[in-house]
Design an enzyme around this catalytic site. Structure first.
Site, PDB file in Angstrom:
ATOM      1  N   GLY A 194       0.825  -1.205   0.000  1.00 19.85           N
ATOM      2  CA  GLY A 194       0.000   0.000   0.000  1.00 19.85           C
ATOM      3  C   GLY A 194       0.854   1.248   0.000  1.00 19.85           C
ATOM      4  CB  SER A 195      -0.027   4.725   0.676  1.00 22.59           C
ATOM      5  OG  SER A 195      -0.590   4.730   1.982  1.00 22.59           O
ATOM      6  N   PRO A 196       3.011   4.587   1.533  1.00 24.58           N
ATOM      7  CG  PRO A 196       4.856   5.676   0.576  1.00 24.58           C
ATOM      8  CD  PRO A 196       3.434   5.274   0.287  1.00 24.58           C
ATOM      9  CB  VAL A 198      -1.440   2.788   4.981  1.00 21.85           C
ATOM     10  CG1 VAL A 198      -2.077   1.627   5.740  1.00 21.85           C
ATOM     11  CG2 VAL A 198      -2.518   3.791   4.563  1.00 21.85           C
ATOM     12  N   GLY A 199       1.777   2.398   5.490  1.00 18.46           N
ATOM     13  CA  GLY A 199       2.895   1.530   5.867  1.00 18.46           C
ATOM     14  C   GLY A 199       3.478   1.909   7.215  1.00 18.46           C
ATOM     15  CD  GLU A 216       7.122  -5.527  -1.803  1.00 18.81           C
ATOM     16  OE1 GLU A 216       7.446  -4.552  -2.506  1.00 18.81           O
ATOM     17  OE2 GLU A 216       7.843  -6.514  -1.656  1.00 18.81           O
ATOM     18  CB  CYS A 250       3.204   0.320  -6.699  1.00 16.54           C
ATOM     19  SG  CYS A 250       3.710  -1.379  -7.059  1.00 16.54           S
TER      20      CYS A 250
END
Length: 470
Positions: A194-196, A198-199, A216, A250
């Site tokens: 997902g997105s940075p 949410v990461g 990822e 991505c």
């Protein structure tokens, strides 16, 4: 000890926790049998259902679904089946001279109970791809797909229930609150795509249990076009890589840096290829999908309007239709550096174009941003290519193509820092879901015994010799 009994998913988690050692003891043949069952479900039993579900979610063409969703997972399964026996075998390790009389090896053991949180842009691929690695490693798994592709998530739940028992693999549907509840549980490993932004939340939750993570993520992947590039061949790849899945990839080219001497040629070739791929009316094209939902559509439109307000030049596209979340294939030039499209990951069918004069400009601009998940170079000047690779950093790089690195399961796939932590695919994905356990055996007496207590001057000399020579 923390009590998880009030968590609505604790019963499922505990079932898998109780079963983890039985699953961990399975042989490579037993794991291959499970992988074959999943493969059969994807390429035969549910193939048409998968195509239909993804089309309902965001009008993805069936050929794109076959190639980017089903094929890539089936390919991952085939690669794993061919190599799993060797991966699970003892990996011999060397022995230093000071440890004569011993031997060592490495064995890969399961991490245990794993959580896979997958995104909406490639829902089948990015849910079942990591699952293949987790099964190969001998783990139990809870899957949490995105709520943004409800038709596909519901179908994947059916597939999982058909192929696996829930004390080994289970899929949980739901909104963000479901993921939040799952993240409270003490998993042994979490694989998140997902997105940075949410990461960071996932990593923070994992830290409370010292849970290992694979993240990822994404970022602004640059595409650099040198004057030595074969423009028509470059454009053929760039247009495909950008607008595949409506730009919701991505590793899609996020922006292009084109040498100023070939700007006009690049734009004209780009227009021609976009027309050839998607016709004069992409909104009616059966080869062009849609933005996944209204929220992402509005985000992209806001970025597009911001570009217009900044007097950017729309070279192609720029139109949109809210009734179907449609945005035309768009190429924009003459953007100021503070424009939204040059600051945030786009994740849609809009491509900014910047020009450069020198290689130093390229390197400085790329390195001024977070490390990208991918970096693409189009050139036939070897010195230029090597200099870019040497002086920039990225999760992966392609030369004279784009996006294909994802489909090579002999390559590690993943980012660095803001674009990700850990790697996926093939043996690298297997490693993420296993612990490399070292084993050392003593067979005979060795020189180390000469240094056991009580210590004296002779042993001090031996120690000094060991430091100097061994």
């Amino acid at each position: 000890m923390i009590d998880y009994s009030d968590n609505r998913y604790s019963e499922l988690f505990n079932k898998q926790k109780s079963n983890q050692f039985a699953i961990g003891k399975t042989t490579y043949k037993e794991r291959i049998k499970k992988l074959k069952a999943l493969k059969r479900a994807l390429e035969k039993t549910y193939k048409r259902d998968i195509e239909d579900a993804i089309y309902k979610d965001f009008k993805k063409p069936s050929i794109e679904t076959d190639l980017t969703e089903i094929y890539l997972v089936v390919k991952e399964i085939k690669h794993t089946i061919s190599n799993l026996q060797s991966w699970l075998g003892k990996q011999s390790a060397g022995t230093p001279l000071t440890l004569l009389g011993t031997s060592s090896y490495i064995t890969y053991e399961p991490k245990g109970v794993c959580l896979i949180i997958s995104p909406w842009n490639y829902p089948v691929n990015l849910t079942f791809g990591p699952l293949v690695s987790a099964i190969a490693g001998g783990n139990t798994v809870i899957l949490k797909p995105s709520e943004m592709t409800p038709n596909t998530s519901a179908l994947m739940a059916k597939i999982v229930k058909d192929v696996f028992s829930e004390d080994e693999v289970a899929l949980v549907e739901g909104e963000v609150d479901v993921a939040q509840e799952l993240l409270k549980l003490p998993f042994n490993h979490i694989f998140f795509t997902g997105s940075p932004a949410v990461g960071k939340i996932v990593m923070s939750a994992a830290a409370k249990h010292l849970t290992s993570v694979t993240l990822e993520l994404g970022g602004k992947s640059p595409t650099i076009v040198h004057e030595s590039a074969h423009i028509k061949a470059a454009i053929k790849n760039i247009v495909w890589g950008k607008y595949l899945n409506n730009g919701q990839t991505c590793i899609a080219p996020d922006y292009v840096l084109v040498h100023e001497s070939i700007k006009t040629e690049f734009i004209e070739a780009f227009k021609a290829k976009a027309l050839a791929y998607y016709s004069e009316s992409p909104i009616t094209s059966e080869s062009y999908s849609r933005v996944v939902n209204e929220r992402h559509f509005k985000r992209l439109v806001a970025s597009l309007e911001n570009a217009k307000e900044n007097n950017a030049t729309i070279e192609i596209g720029g139109d949109y239709d809210a009734t179907s979340n449609y945005i035309a294939p768009t190429l924009i030039s003459n953007l100021p550096d503070d424009a939204t499209l040059l600051q945030e990951e786009i994740f849609g069918p809009i491509l900014p174009l910047k020009t450069y004069k020198t290689i130093d400009e390229v390197i400085t601009y790329v390195n001024s941003k977070e490390k990208p998940l991918a970096l693409y170079i189009y050139a036939h000047n070897r010195k230029f290519i090597n200099t870019i690779i040497k002086h920039t950093r990225a999760g992966s790089t392609c030369v004279n193509t784009n996006a294909l690195q994802y489909s090579n399961h002999y390559l590690p796939f993943g980012g660095s820092n803001n674009s990700g932590i850990g790697k996926a695919h093939g043996f690298f994905g297997f490693q993420e879901f296993t612990n490399a356990r070292s084993v050392l055996k003593r067979h005979t007496a060795g020189p180390l015994y000469l240094l056991f207590p009580p210590y004296n001057a002779l042993k001090e000399k031996i120690a000094n010799l060991a430091i100097k020579w061994f």
